[in-house]
Write a protein that holds these residues in place. Structure first.
Motif, PDB file in Angstrom:
ATOM      1  N   LEU A  34       8.566   0.344  10.327  1.00  0.00           N
ATOM      2  CA  LEU A  34       9.189  -0.760  11.066  1.00  0.00           C
ATOM      3  C   LEU A  34       8.992  -2.104  10.383  1.00  0.00           C
ATOM      4  N   ILE A  35       7.860  -2.279   9.688  1.00  0.00           N
ATOM      5  CA  ILE A  35       7.582  -3.584   9.095  1.00  0.00           C
ATOM      6  C   ILE A  35       7.303  -3.547   7.593  1.00  0.00           C
ATOM      7  N   ASP A  36       7.107  -2.329   7.044  1.00  0.00           N
ATOM      8  CA  ASP A  36       6.813  -2.283   5.613  1.00  0.00           C
ATOM      9  C   ASP A  36       7.376  -1.037   4.953  1.00  0.00           C
ATOM     10  N   ALA A  37       7.330  -1.048   3.633  1.00  0.00           N
ATOM     11  CA  ALA A  37       7.718   0.100   2.821  1.00  0.00           C
ATOM     12  C   ALA A  37       6.501   0.488   1.995  1.00  0.00           C
ATOM     13  N   THR A  38       6.221   1.780   1.925  1.00  0.00           N
ATOM     14  CA  THR A  38       5.111   2.275   1.114  1.00  0.00           C
ATOM     15  C   THR A  38       5.693   3.013  -0.080  1.00  0.00           C
ATOM     16  N   LEU A  39       5.323   2.561  -1.265  1.00  0.00           N
ATOM     17  CA  LEU A  39       5.769   3.171  -2.512  1.00  0.00           C
ATOM     18  C   LEU A  39       4.615   3.972  -3.085  1.00  0.00           C
ATOM     19  N   SER A  40       4.890   5.201  -3.520  1.00  0.00           N
ATOM     20  CA  SER A  40       3.878   6.078  -4.106  1.00  0.00           C
ATOM     21  C   SER A  40       4.357   6.536  -5.469  1.00  0.00           C
TER      22      SER A  40
END
Length: 70
Positions: A34-40
């Motif tokens: 909802l508030i962020d994007a997680t990149l792996s």
């Protein structure tokens, strides 16, 4: 749901209050919330991840520094 993407420009993130760090060019997995994007991503034998505000992720997409795979 995770998407695959490519880092093709200078993309930075901040760990806590520390300095900006650069995500190396190449493939990444992206999970958006909802508030962020997680990149792996993987660097040789190391697994890394970074969370960034959605507004920053959208800016990197608009600037062409991150491209989403179809």
């Amino acid at each position: 749901m995770a998407q695959t993407a490519h880092i093709v420009g200078k993309v930075e993130f901040r760990e806590g209050e520390g300095p900006n760090l650069i995500i190396r060019p190449g493939p990444v997995s992206v999970e958006t919330g909802l508030i962020d994007a997680t990149l792996s991503w993987e660097d040789e034998e190391t697994h890394n991840s970074a969370a960034m505000p959605l507004v920053d992720f959208a800016r990197y997409l608009d600037e062409g520094k991150i491209t989403l795979n179809a």
